[in-house]
Design a protein around this motif. Structure first.
Motif, short mmCIF file in Angstrom:
data_model
loop_
_atom_site.label_atom_id
_atom_site.label_comp_id
_atom_site.label_asym_id
_atom_site.label_seq_id
_atom_site.Cartn_x
_atom_site.Cartn_y
_atom_site.Cartn_z
N GLY A 1 34.18 -13.93 50.36
CA GLY A 1 32.79 -14.13 51.24
C GLY A 1 32.40 -15.58 51.78
N ASP A 2 31.40 -15.70 52.63
CA ASP A 2 31.00 -16.82 53.09
C ASP A 2 30.00 -17.64 52.57
OD1 ASP A 2 29.19 -15.40 54.24
OD2 ASP A 2 29.94 -15.32 55.97
N THR A 3 29.62 -17.33 51.38
CA THR A 3 28.31 -17.74 50.46
C THR A 3 29.14 -18.87 49.72
OG1 THR A 3 27.43 -15.47 50.44
CG2 THR A 3 26.62 -17.22 48.95
N THR A 4 28.27 -20.00 50.10
CA THR A 4 28.70 -21.29 49.14
C THR A 4 28.32 -21.19 47.66
OG1 THR A 4 26.85 -22.57 49.79
CG2 THR A 4 28.68 -22.51 51.39
N LEU A 5 28.79 -22.31 47.16
CA LEU A 5 28.40 -22.06 45.59
C LEU A 5 26.93 -22.71 45.76
CD1 LEU A 5 29.68 -22.02 42.91
CD2 LEU A 5 29.84 -24.57 42.86
N ALA A 6 26.57 -23.62 46.81
CA ALA A 6 25.15 -24.15 46.69
C ALA A 6 24.33 -22.91 46.82
CB ALA A 6 25.03 -25.29 47.71
N ASP A 7 24.66 -22.24 47.69
CA ASP A 7 23.86 -20.75 48.09
C ASP A 7 23.63 -20.17 46.90
OD1 ASP A 7 24.02 -21.55 50.78
OD2 ASP A 7 25.57 -20.41 51.33
N ILE A 8 24.56 -19.62 45.97
CA ILE A 8 24.83 -19.02 44.79
C ILE A 8 23.79 -19.75 43.97
CG2 ILE A 8 26.02 -18.18 42.91
CD1 ILE A 8 28.43 -17.78 44.88
N ASN A 9 23.89 -21.05 43.73
CA ASN A 9 22.76 -21.55 42.63
C ASN A 9 21.46 -21.52 43.10
OD1 ASN A 9 25.15 -22.19 41.28
ND2 ASN A 9 25.22 -24.34 41.91
N GLU A 10 21.17 -21.78 44.49
CA GLU A 10 19.89 -21.48 45.03
C GLU A 10 19.44 -19.97 44.80
OE1 GLU A 10 20.08 -23.10 49.10
OE2 GLU A 10 20.57 -24.94 48.05
N ALA A 11 20.31 -18.81 45.21
CA ALA A 11 19.62 -17.73 44.86
C ALA A 11 19.53 -17.38 43.52
CB ALA A 11 21.01 -16.88 45.43
N ALA A 12 20.16 -17.86 42.68
CA ALA A 12 19.83 -17.71 41.24
C ALA A 12 18.67 -18.17 40.80
CB ALA A 12 21.14 -18.23 40.48
N GLU A 13 18.51 -19.45 41.43
CA GLU A 13 17.05 -20.20 41.03
C GLU A 13 15.93 -19.41 41.71
OE1 GLU A 13 16.05 -22.65 39.37
OE2 GLU A 13 17.49 -23.97 39.17
N ARG A 14 16.23 -18.76 42.75
CA ARG A 14 15.01 -17.94 43.25
C ARG A 14 14.68 -16.68 42.62
NH1 ARG A 14 17.18 -19.41 48.29
NH2 ARG A 14 18.41 -17.34 48.30
N HIS A 15 15.90 -16.28 41.97
CA HIS A 15 16.09 -14.95 41.25
C HIS A 15 15.31 -14.81 39.96
CE1 HIS A 15 17.45 -10.83 40.80
NE2 HIS A 15 17.71 -11.13 39.48
N ILE A 16 15.43 -16.18 39.35
CA ILE A 16 14.89 -16.04 38.12
C ILE A 16 13.29 -16.93 38.19
CG2 ILE A 16 16.88 -16.48 36.83
CD1 ILE A 16 15.86 -19.53 36.58
N ALA A 17 12.77 -17.13 39.37
CA ALA A 17 11.79 -18.10 39.62
C ALA A 17 10.54 -17.34 39.05
CB ALA A 17 11.55 -18.27 40.84
N PRO A 18 10.39 -15.88 38.93
CA PRO A 18 9.16 -15.44 38.53
C PRO A 18 9.17 -15.31 36.92
CG PRO A 18 10.47 -13.87 40.03
CD PRO A 18 11.33 -14.92 39.76
N TYR A 19 10.23 -15.73 36.17
CA TYR A 19 10.17 -15.59 34.90
C TYR A 19 10.21 -17.17 34.19
CZ TYR A 19 11.93 -11.16 36.37
OH TYR A 19 12.12 -9.98 36.77
N SER A 20 9.79 -16.78 32.75
CA SER A 20 9.96 -18.11 32.16
C SER A 20 11.26 -18.64 31.48
CB SER A 20 8.93 -18.08 30.83
OG SER A 20 9.00 -19.11 30.06
N LEU A 21 12.07 -19.25 32.45
CA LEU A 21 13.35 -19.50 32.56
C LEU A 21 13.79 -20.67 33.07
CD1 LEU A 21 15.48 -15.92 33.35
CD2 LEU A 21 15.05 -16.86 31.07
N GLU A 22 14.75 -21.40 32.41
CA GLU A 22 15.24 -22.43 32.95
C GLU A 22 16.75 -22.39 33.35
OE1 GLU A 22 14.54 -26.21 30.92
OE2 GLU A 22 16.48 -26.93 31.62
N LEU A 23 17.13 -22.70 34.55
CA LEU A 23 18.60 -22.51 34.78
C LEU A 23 19.22 -23.98 34.99
CD1 LEU A 23 20.78 -20.13 35.79
CD2 LEU A 23 19.97 -21.00 37.97
N ARG A 24 20.43 -24.30 34.35
CA ARG A 24 21.34 -25.47 34.80
C ARG A 24 22.38 -24.66 35.32
NH1 ARG A 24 20.09 -29.14 29.40
NH2 ARG A 24 18.07 -28.67 29.27
N THR A 25 22.90 -25.70 36.32
CA THR A 25 24.35 -25.08 36.73
C THR A 25 25.21 -26.28 36.73
OG1 THR A 25 23.70 -26.11 39.05
CG2 THR A 25 23.04 -23.94 38.59
N ALA A 26 26.71 -25.64 36.59
CA ALA A 26 27.55 -26.60 36.41
C ALA A 26 29.02 -25.91 37.01
CB ALA A 26 27.98 -27.11 34.99
#
Ligand code: DQA
Length: 149
Positions: free
Chosen positions: A25-50
């Motif tokens: 696909g044409d989704t970048t890694l930065a797009d995926i990390n941002e989508a993941a951040e948005r996805h967990i935003a409603p929850y009491s979660l912290e995301l770190r990416t590497a």
């Protein structure tokens, strides 16, 4: 209690967006990390990416996660099919790890059918494109009962 997740990307995934877009696909890694951040935003979660292209560094990042993370979402790229070192690292850290593949590895070359890691992971998600990462996050959310049926 805030749960902490490591979203870990293996070799060549830094090139997502330009790398074989017909497969990944044409989704970048930065797009995926941002989508993941948005996805967990409603929850009491912290995301770190590497992301790393180096097997030993991925081992180190998994060891490090033992100190702070409650779960890992991991696309090990080609190391999926070769790495006993990553399998041992996952076994050693005693954290729920979910293996993610953008493509359906089981429908591709036979060398991609075997995962050295899936047996020591909580589960494997493959073939749903970049949204597979969100499915993996949901699996952790359900495990922690932050998401209902
Ligand atoms: C991949 C599948 C692997 O076989 C391949 O080596 C990758 C990407 C995927 O996300 O579909 O690098 O993990």
């Amino acid at each position: 209690m805030t749960k902490r997740i490591l979203l870990l990307h293996g070799p060549n995934l830094n090139l997502l967006g330009t790398r074989q877009p017909e497969v990944y696909g044409d989704t970048t890694l930065a797009d995926i990390n941002e989508a993941a951040e948005r996805h967990i935003a409603p929850y009491s979660l912290e995301l770190r990416t590497a992301q790393s292209n180096h097997e030993g560094e991925l081992v180190d990042l998994l060891h490090d996660a033992r100190e702070w993370a409650d779960g890992v979402v991991f696309n090990p790229g080609a190391y999926t099919h070769t790495s006993i070192a990553l399998r041992d690292a996952i076994s050693a850290i005693d954290l729920p790890v979910i293996e993610v593949h953008i493509s359906n590895v089981h429908g591709r070359e036979s060398f991609r059918h075997k995962s050295m890691l899936a047996g020591v992971c909580l589960g494997q998600i493959a073939g749903f494109g970049w949204r597979g990462y969100l499915l993996a996050l949901d699996a952790l959310l359900r495990r922690w009962e932050l998401l209902g049926d």
